[in-house]
Design an enzyme around this catalytic site. Structure first.
Site, PDB file in Angstrom:
ATOM      1  N   PHE A 156       0.801  -1.222   0.000  1.00 42.43           N
ATOM      2  CA  PHE A 156       0.000   0.000   0.000  1.00 42.43           C
ATOM      3  C   PHE A 156       0.832   1.269   0.000  1.00 42.43           C
ATOM      4  CE2 PHE A 156       0.718  -0.486   4.614  1.00 42.43           C
ATOM      5  CZ  PHE A 156       1.024   0.815   4.977  1.00 42.43           C
ATOM      6  N   LYS A 180      -1.130  -7.607  -9.292  1.00 46.57           N
ATOM      7  CA  LYS A 180      -2.084  -7.509  -8.180  1.00 46.57           C
ATOM      8  C   LYS A 180      -1.673  -6.357  -7.266  1.00 46.57           C
ATOM      9  CE  LYS A 180      -2.511  -8.794  -4.045  1.00 46.57           C
ATOM     10  NZ  LYS A 180      -3.353  -7.694  -3.504  1.00 46.57           N
ATOM     11  N   GLU A 183      -4.935  -4.082  -1.966  1.00 50.98           N
ATOM     12  CA  GLU A 183      -6.373  -3.859  -1.855  1.00 50.98           C
ATOM     13  C   GLU A 183      -6.709  -2.551  -1.136  1.00 50.98           C
ATOM     14  OE1 GLU A 183      -5.253  -6.961   1.359  1.00 50.98           O
ATOM     15  OE2 GLU A 183      -4.597  -6.332  -0.646  1.00 50.98           O
ATOM     16  N   SER A 233       5.880  -6.976   3.926  1.00 54.24           N
ATOM     17  CA  SER A 233       6.522  -7.258   5.208  1.00 54.24           C
ATOM     18  C   SER A 233       7.349  -8.531   5.123  1.00 54.24           C
ATOM     19  CB  SER A 233       5.463  -7.414   6.302  1.00 54.24           C
ATOM     20  OG  SER A 233       4.691  -8.583   6.077  1.00 54.24           O
ATOM     21  N   CYS A 288       9.924   1.350   3.723  1.00 52.74           N
ATOM     22  CA  CYS A 288      10.944   0.418   4.197  1.00 52.74           C
ATOM     23  C   CYS A 288      12.319   1.057   4.265  1.00 52.74           C
ATOM     24  CB  CYS A 288      10.979  -0.829   3.335  1.00 52.74           C
ATOM     25  SG  CYS A 288      11.436  -0.527   1.624  1.00 52.74           S
ATOM     26  N   GLU A 390       9.600  -3.608  12.922  1.00 62.07           N
ATOM     27  CA  GLU A 390       9.395  -2.461  12.051  1.00 62.07           C
ATOM     28  C   GLU A 390       8.071  -1.798  12.440  1.00 62.07           C
ATOM     29  OE1 GLU A 390       9.763  -1.617   7.311  1.00 62.07           O
ATOM     30  OE2 GLU A 390       8.340  -3.171   7.896  1.00 62.07           O
TER      31      GLU A 390
END
Length: 500
Positions: A156, A180, A183, A233, A288, A390
């Site tokens: 995201f 993909k 969402e 992640s 990240c 994180e």
């Protein structure tokens, strides 16, 4: 600036050249994190949609792979022009569905555009090697050929940039693609693919399918998908890598990070604070490469920490879908806000000292948004949860060290390995640091050393699973396979031993 949505935006899938907005499968809301407003409802595709997308990509592959690289490059030149023409509206869309400030949305989109520009150079990127007379009368050459159907699964936090790490280079190399998007932020991804279709992409070459776990598993298990690129992640990256490779796929899976910024006593404190706070609180810490931990060395702490405290408390928070723009926008969802707040609380429980607390921040003009204020936590130790996990939020840890040796021990003790940075005026210390630190991307007086398109995004350790990274020459290698041709042409009469 971003207009207020008056009706739900469409959220279709692209399969074999057709935009499909299915009403027959489950749908999930897409929200504006600044306000909590529902922007769209995304259809949750699954195995059937992946089967259709892969079938279309497989059928399109022979024709697309044989399209000359110069023609594929021309497609991306046209695409680049369309992205530039629509740049402001795409950035506003990213801000609306993600919550980034408009400046942050523009910055991420610029980085994505750089990858499109890199893909425009595909004719030279696919140069092979040749050698004449490798042995007597024998020549050798190499070609780079596409793999087939590839897939990308994106997070995201960068709804345009991260997809553009993947599909431009994959397509430029001659592959077809199944995409993909997250969402949580599908609208920006849909828009950039609409423009790719407008640029002249043949049907079936790229297919976009929405979904979650079922869709991901269908990608990982499909026998006709040759390679998968993922960003997310570490637990999911590990699952993607293990599952994908078990099913015979080439996989690059980028995971979590914990990035340390070391500040030496000779550093310019104001410049250090500017870089660290921008790196820690930019994009609400949801990246990240966030500068999530700073390590002042020795006497540096005396000036650095008070200056950081003042800077942190001055960060202005608010909704990003209107003007004037704040310094810091919301995090992506209420669930994520609660997770970030719980991690801040864990630091307090485990003995750290919160110098600036963003948990109680109020935004009166957007009471239903998902806000966490800029947070500064001192006295974080290596075993604390705040250091081990994180956070992915606007939280900056302070860990102290007596010397560079101790600071390197902290940084190298992390299970992750995306990026580290040092602020110093000493070339000697900088050189020692860059050679000894165990991360893939290193900054010297640069707080966020994220690589540009022509260099690999080179995470190490638990921040990356695979052998070939996204971007640059490694990206080209990931999306191609080498063919080595050894040839010999006989001179007249040569080799006619049987006639003698």
């Amino acid at each position: 600036m971003c207009a207020v949505a008056t009706e739900l935006s469409p959220c279709p899938m692209l399969i074999d050249g057709d935009w499909i907005d299915s009403k027959e499968i489950d749908r999930v809301p897409v929200q504006n994190p600044s306000t909590g407003e529902v922007l769209s409802e995304m259809p949750m595709g699954g195995k059937a949609e992946i089967e259709a997308a892969v079938a279309a990509a497989k059928e399109a592959f022979p024709g697309w792979s044989q399209t000359p690289p110069v023609e594929r490059a021309r497609l991306f030149y046209r695409y680049r022009s369309l992205l530039e023409e629509n740049f402001d509206s795409i950035a506003e869309l990213i801000t609306r569905e993600h919550g980034k400030t408009l400046g942050e949305s523009r910055g991420g989109l610029y980085r994505g555009l750089e990858n499109v520009e890199y893909a425009c150079g595909i004719p030279t990127l696919l140069f092979g090697d040749t050698i004449e007379n490798l042995a007597a009368g024998i020549d050798c050459e190499t070609f780079f050929e596409p793999l087939g159907v590839c897939a990308g699964i994106t997070p995201f936090n960068f709804p345009a940039m991260v997809p553009m790490w993947m599909f431009p280079l994959a397509l430029a190399c001659g592959n077809t693609f199944v995409f993909k998007p997250s969402e949580m932020v599908p609208l920006s991804s849909i828009r950039i693919i609409e423009l790719l279709v407008e640029a002249g992409l043949p049907k079936g070459v790229l297919n976009l399918v929405h979904g979650a776990v079922e869709t991901v598993d269908a990608i990982l298990e499909h026998p006709d998908i040759k390679a998968v690129s993922f960003v997310g992640s570490t637990p999911v990256a590990k699952y993607i890598y293990e599952t994908g490779t078990r099913h015979g796929k080439r996989v690059q899976a980028n995971g979590s990070a914990k990035n340390y910024t070391i500040v030496m006593p000779d550093a310019d404190i104001n410049k250090s604070v500017e870089g660290i706070t921008g790196g820690a609180f930019g994009c609400a810490g949801e990246r990240c490469m966030a500068s999530s931990t700073t390590i002042p060395v020795g006497e540096a702490a005396k000036e650095l920490i008070p200056t950081l405290k003042v800077a942190t408390k001055s960060v202005k928070i608010g909704p990003t879908d209107r003007m004037p723009q704040p310094d810091l926008g919301p995090v992506i969802s209420s669930k994520h806000r609660d997770r970030v707040n719980s991690l801040i609380a864990s630091g307090e429980v485990e003995g750290a000292k919160i110098l600036s607390d963003g948990r109680s921040v109020k935004v009166p003009e957007a009471p239903n948004g998902y806000y966490v204020g800029a947070t500064l936590v001192d006295g974080v130790e290596q075993e604390m949860t705040l250091n081990r996990e994180e956070v992915f939020g606007p939280v900056l840890n302070v860990m102290r060290a007596d010397n560079l040796e101790a600071a390197l021990e902290i940084a190298n003790g992390s299970s992750f390995g995306n990026g580290t940075a040092i602020y110093t005026e000493s070339g000697k210390l900088a050189r020692e640091f860059k050679h000894r630190v165990k991360t893939g991307m290193v900054g010297i007086n640069v707080a966020v050393p994220a690589s540009m398109a022509m260099f690999p995004f080179a995470g190490w350790n638990a921040s990356f699973f695979g052998d070939l990274h996204v971007q640059g020459k490694e990206g080209v290698a990931f999306y191609t396979q080498q063919k080595v041709i050894t040839s010999r042409w006989f001179a007249q009469g040569e080799g006619d031993v049987w006639k003698q």
